[in-house]
Write an enzyme that holds these catalytic residues in place. Structure first.
Site, PDB file in Angstrom:
ATOM      1  N   LYS A 161       0.810  -1.220   0.000  1.00  0.00           N
ATOM      2  CA  LYS A 161       0.000   0.000   0.000  1.00  0.00           C
ATOM      3  C   LYS A 161       0.847   1.276   0.000  1.00  0.00           C
ATOM      4  CE  LYS A 161      -4.321  -1.582   0.360  1.00  0.00           C
ATOM      5  NZ  LYS A 161      -5.442  -1.171  -0.518  1.00  0.00           N
ATOM      6  N   SER A 180      -8.622  -0.774   6.769  1.00  0.00           N
ATOM      7  CA  SER A 180      -8.498  -1.697   7.895  1.00  0.00           C
ATOM      8  C   SER A 180      -7.085  -1.718   8.459  1.00  0.00           C
ATOM      9  CB  SER A 180      -8.893  -3.117   7.470  1.00  0.00           C
ATOM     10  OG  SER A 180      -8.006  -3.600   6.472  1.00  0.00           O
TER      11      SER A 180
END
Length: 411
Positions: free
Chosen positions: A83, A116
């Site tokens: 990410k 998350s």
């Protein structure tokens, strides 16, 4: 977030440009191999693992194909996951936007996202590196280490429910309260292009390893009946949650001959992309409510990724596995490779090892005993597995493996 209409086109060339933009901020993560895991996958093919003898070691050399696994270890990326690539690319693109910087060279209102954990940490890090405030909306059930790491990067954490609808509602409220700019976790061209940079690295690294003799003793074979243009990967299996990384990897493989497949958990309908891809209408499923152990893959695939995955058909298909199969694959990674990955990262390996449909595909593509093909040395498939991240606590791992043992005892 930057207006998607101002983003570069979703092409392989744009992924290459994104790579240059984020090069100073991210790691080139290693590619690893595993002969034992490759042998386990190879045994799924009629005729065994190839190379001679049981498991491919010793004995009489036979002309049998073999599956060779190559692992792109994004668990060694900054923040412990791929990410970071999309977050840094999104921030670098925002910095180029006219009027972005306020007085004193700072964007006072900050950036916001919902995640998350892995994108949460990534955006927090990218924002801190640029002296930008970050507001991160996280489900209250997020893993404790991910929450702690996000706060450790200086972000303000706001909790929400676990579904994408609940996350997005809280995020919208933060935007109204603060004026922060949204940096979505996957559904934006700038994110897709940033994530796709791992695919470019993966291809180049495997080609380089093969040129040097190959971790498996020789370089590439190719799919049955198809001669490889270059030594390198034939296939990449990547996890799919929101689809940002999968679509980015697919763009990086466009016009290379490399097939890209998405992999998902099936628990409680988390395989939304697979179901949509295989449906007659091909309509994207906009909501998912699943508590699969692969917590990074609980989100529905986004509209921008879906345009690459399905509408342009740059992803060749999808496979899904159960949570029990994910646990088994996770255990094998720990036991055979001695590296830390999270459950979401084990999903592609679980597909390679256990999914029946993928096993059938392997048999069709590489076949069994075929004395007519090849010289017994370069046959078979070179399959890339994306280990997407390694953010998991020891306590969570202990619980996962305890549940696995309970399932085995009850079976």
């Amino acid at each position: 977030m930057a207006d998607p209409s101002t983003s570069p086109p979703l092409t392989r060339a744009s992924v290459q440009e994104a790579r240059e933009l984020i090069r100073p901020f991210v790691h080139q993560t290693p590619v690893m191999t595993s002969s034992s895991l490759s042998a386990l996958v190879s045994e799924r093919i009629t005729g065994g693992g190839g190379g001679g003898g049981k498991g491919g070691e010793g004995g009489t050399k036979k002309k049998r194909p073999k599956v060779r696994l190559w692992f792109k270890c994004e668990n060694f990326q900054k923040v412990g996951a791929f990410k970071a690539r999309g977050a840094f690319h999104a921030i670098e693109r925002l910095k180029k936007e006219p009027g972005w910087w306020g007085e004193g060279g700072k964007w006072e209102r900050g950036v916001v996202t919902h995640s998350s954990g892995n994108h949460a940490q990534a955006l927090a890090l990218a924002a801190r590196a640029n002296n930008i405030p970050a507001h991160i909306v996280m489900p209250s059930i997020s893993a404790a280490p991910k929450i702690a790491a996000t706060k450790g990067y200086g972000a303000r954490v706001v909790f929400s429910g676990s579904t994408s609808v609940e996350r997005e509602a809280v995020t919208a409220q933060v935007v109204r309260d603060t004026g922060a700019r949204l940096v979505p976790p996957y559904d934006h061209p700038d994110i897709i292009l940033g994530q796709g940079t791992l695919g470019l690295e993966f291809q180049e690294q495997v080609e380089g390893m093969m040129r040097e003799g190959g971790a498996y003793g020789f370089g590439g074979g190719g799919r049955k009946g198809k001669k490889k243009r270059n030594k390198g990967l034939d296939v990449i299996l990547a996890p799919c949650g929101g689809g940002g990384m999968l679509s980015g990897v697919a763009l990086s493989c466009a016009d290379t001959g490399i097939l890209v497949f998405g992999t998902e958990p099936s628990f409680q309908g988390a395989d939304d992309a697979k179901r949509a891809y295989q449906s007659p209408e091909g309509a994207r499923i906009p909501a998912v409510s699943s508590l699969t152990i692969a917590d990074g893959l609980r989100t529905p695939v986004g509209a921008h990724p879906w345009s690459v995955i399905y509408e342009r058909r740059l992803v060749a298909g999808f496979y899904s596995v159960t949570d029990a199969q994910i646990r088994r694959a996770l255990r094998l990674v720990y036991e055979r490779m001695k590296i830390v990955v999270e459950p979401s990262a084990a999903v592609p390996l679980a597909v390679a090892l256990y999914d029946g449909e993928f096993g059938e595909w392997l048999e069709r593509e590489v076949g069994g005993d075929d004395e007519e093909e090849g010289d017994g040395e370069g046959e078979g498939l070179d399959v890339g597995i994306v280990f997407s991240g390694g953010n998991v606590s020891l306590e969570a791992l202990g619980k996962l493996f305890a549940e696995e043992e309970e399932e085995e005892e009850g079976s």
